[in-house]
Structures are given as structure tokens and as C-alpha cells.
Design a protein around this motif. Structure first.
Motif, mmCIF file in Angstrom:
data_model
loop_
_atom_site.group_PDB
_atom_site.id
_atom_site.type_symbol
_atom_site.label_atom_id
_atom_site.label_comp_id
_atom_site.label_asym_id
_atom_site.label_seq_id
_atom_site.Cartn_x
_atom_site.Cartn_y
_atom_site.Cartn_z
ATOM 1 N N ASP A 217 -2.608 6.223 9.949
ATOM 2 C CA ASP A 217 -3.577 5.579 10.046
ATOM 3 C C ASP A 217 -4.721 5.985 8.999
ATOM 4 O O ASP A 217 -5.692 5.122 8.883
ATOM 5 C CB ASP A 217 -4.177 5.639 11.520
ATOM 6 C CG ASP A 217 -3.319 4.790 12.444
ATOM 7 O OD1 ASP A 217 -2.229 4.021 12.207
ATOM 8 O OD2 ASP A 217 -3.294 4.874 13.774
ATOM 9 N N TRP A 223 -4.020 0.838 3.823
ATOM 10 C CA TRP A 223 -4.247 -0.507 4.893
ATOM 11 C C TRP A 223 -5.348 -1.356 4.160
ATOM 12 O O TRP A 223 -5.219 -2.716 4.266
ATOM 13 C CB TRP A 223 -4.806 0.215 6.171
ATOM 14 C CG TRP A 223 -3.499 0.970 6.841
ATOM 15 C CD1 TRP A 223 -3.463 2.039 7.054
ATOM 16 C CD2 TRP A 223 -2.300 0.470 7.235
ATOM 17 N NE1 TRP A 223 -2.305 2.631 7.503
ATOM 18 C CE2 TRP A 223 -1.565 1.589 7.738
ATOM 19 C CE3 TRP A 223 -1.698 -0.724 7.408
ATOM 20 C CZ2 TRP A 223 -0.556 1.506 8.655
ATOM 21 C CZ3 TRP A 223 -0.281 -1.160 7.958
ATOM 22 C CH2 TRP A 223 0.193 0.119 8.409
ATOM 23 N N HIS A 224 -6.283 -0.782 3.591
ATOM 24 C CA HIS A 224 -7.493 -1.773 3.220
ATOM 25 C C HIS A 224 -7.297 -2.322 1.879
ATOM 26 O O HIS A 224 -7.523 -3.450 1.810
ATOM 27 C CB HIS A 224 -8.815 -0.903 3.239
ATOM 28 C CG HIS A 224 -9.969 -1.774 2.634
ATOM 29 N ND1 HIS A 224 -10.544 -2.925 3.258
ATOM 30 C CD2 HIS A 224 -11.000 -1.316 1.742
ATOM 31 C CE1 HIS A 224 -11.585 -3.181 2.733
ATOM 32 N NE2 HIS A 224 -12.012 -2.378 1.743
ATOM 33 N N GLN A 234 -9.533 -1.195 10.381
ATOM 34 C CA GLN A 234 -8.847 -0.048 10.128
ATOM 35 C C GLN A 234 -9.607 1.129 11.093
ATOM 36 O O GLN A 234 -8.910 1.786 11.737
ATOM 37 C CB GLN A 234 -8.482 0.318 8.938
ATOM 38 C CG GLN A 234 -7.510 1.558 8.716
ATOM 39 C CD GLN A 234 -6.182 1.348 9.454
ATOM 40 O OE1 GLN A 234 -5.828 0.088 9.807
ATOM 41 N NE2 GLN A 234 -5.509 2.343 9.752
#
Length: 255
Positions: A217, A223-224, A234
């Protein structure tokens, strides 16, 4: 100076878990506001209509405040569970913002686990001086929700290319280790869903989950930038997993 006893250590860890869980509402509201401000620049809508959004956040902050100060913690934990369940359901059926299926699984499964965490807290688990008997039915229900969250993690690692790549990029051993992670999550899910060896399962998850938060995470760039998840979304998901860690620590020490 004498070393702390096992009982003192478990009590400290249980209080730490309660600290993480009861402060979740503050971070969730803050990250949501930042995410909606981010969307306002792009003229995108929040997850739920604005009038209801303010009421939802007001209830969340009120519950977090009373839980943090230990005032009627069981009652406000139950209200917080209901508030989060209603807001999650509203965001899902409202469909004001389009998310990919893989991201929906990540978002809504974590919210479901947090509902379970609040139910565990509402049962009386994690209290330093328990004046009332804990409500086992609430704790069992909360454990089931956490078990469903783990099943969703198994599903994501098997069917979500985005989640699989996130794990493969950070764990040695490639597909073999990923398969072992799937087996581990599945086994822990069965423990939570069945009610057998919950404390032992929570102890294992209390070790594994912080590593997931840190390395999976916490990879904001992946993720971004690569998967186009909104930055504050997120950050919100990270907050959810930290809150789940708090619930798991409570079960691991006072389950």
C-alpha cells in the motif's frame, strides 16, 4: 529495573490497537476531504451527495472523538460501524464516481473490515478495565467481516492484474511466494470465518498486515502514477489498513 511481564505487554499492545482503531475516523474524514478537494479542481463528484456527506463526516468525527476519550466506547463503536456501513453502501449504490472493478474490491473490502473492527471494539474487546462482560456475538460478527476482507484479498491476488503485480514487485520468489500468500490469506480467512484459532490467526495477520501496508500500500508511485489511483484515495486506503491492523492487534492480544 524489572522487565515488563507478559500481561503488561499484551495490555500495552491491546491499547495500541485500540488507539489505531479509534483514531481511524479522523484520518478517514481528513483524507476524504482532501480527495474531494482534489476532485473539485477536475469538477468531479464526491462518492456520496454533498448534503449527506457532511452529516456522514460529522457522525464519524463525533464517534471518533468519544471513542478516543473512552466515553461510552462500546456504544459509539457500534454507531461508527453503522455509519461506515451506510456510507459505504451509499457510495456503492450511488455510483457517482466510476471505479474499476479491481479498485472497488480494494475499497469496499477494506471498509467492510473496518466495520468488523468497530464491531470487535463494540463487543468490549481491548478494554483495559472491563466492567461489563464482552458481547461475544458482536465480536464473532466482526471477525466474520474481517474474514470476508481476507477472502477478497485472495480473490484480488488471483484475478486482479494490478494487485498481483504490486505483490510480485516487492516479494522474492515470484509466483511461488504469491501462491503461498494466497494460501496464507485463505487459511486466515477460514479461521476468522469459522471462529476457530482466531487469536492465533490474528497474531499472524498482525505481523503480515503491517508489512503489506508498508511495502504494498505504501508504494504510492505504483498506485498513483502507474495504476492511476487518486493520491488521497490511496492514502485513505492506507488508513483503512492501519485501522484493520488495530482491530487485528486487539484480537491477537485480547481475543
Amino acid at each position: 529495573m524489572a522487565a515488563p511481564s507478559r500481561k503488561q505487554l499484551l495490555s500495552f499492545l491491546s491499547q495500541f490497537g485500540s488507539f489505531l482503531l479509534t483514531r481511524f475516523g479522523f484520518w478517514n474524514c481528513f483524507s476524504s476531504l482532501m480527495m474531494f478537494a482534489e476532485r473539485a479542481d477536475a469538477k468531479r463528484k464526491p462518492d456520496i451527495p454533498v448534503p449527506y456527506l457532511y452529516v456522514d463526516m460529522g457522525v464519524a468525527v463525533l464517534c471518533a472523538s468519544f471513542m478516543s476519550f473512552g466515553v461510552k466506547r462500546r456504544w459509539f463503536a457500534l454507531v461508527a460501524a453503522g455509519q461506515l456501513a451506510v456510507s459505504t453502501y451509499g457510495a456503492y449504490v450511488g455510483d457517482q464516481v466510476h471505479y474499476g472493478d479491481w479498485l472497488k474490491v480494494r475499497m469496499f473490502s477494506r471498509s467492510l473490515a473496518m466495520v468488523g473492527g468497530f464491531l470487535v471494539l463494540a463487543s468490549g474487546a481491548g478494554e483495559v478495565y472491563r466492567q461489563k462482560h464482552r458481547t461475544r456475538s458482536l465480536q464473532s460478527t466482526g471477525q466474520v467481516f474481517i474474514g470476508v476482507y481476507l477472502i477478497c484479498m485472495v480473490y484480488s491476488l488471483q484475478h486482479s492484474r494490478e494487485d498481483r503485480q504490486a505483490y510480485l514487485s516487492h516479494i522474492p520468489g515470484g509466483e511461488l511466494t504469491l501462491t503461498l500468500m494466497v494460501v496464507l490469506y485463505g487459511s486466515l480467512a477460514l479461521a476468522f470465518l469459522s471462529g476457530w484459532y482466531v487469536r492465533q490467526a490474528a497474531q499472524v495477520l498482525a505481523i503480515v498486515l503491517p508489512l503489506v501496508v508498508l511495502f504494498i500500500d505504501g508504494n504510492i508511485g505504483y498506485w498513483h502514477h502507474t495504476r492511476k489511483v487518486e493520491f488521497w484515495n490511496q492514502m485513505k486506503l492506507i488508513g483503512h489498513n492501519v485501522g484493520i491492523v488495530g482491530a487485528v492487534v486487539i484480537l491477537a492480544t485480547d481475543g
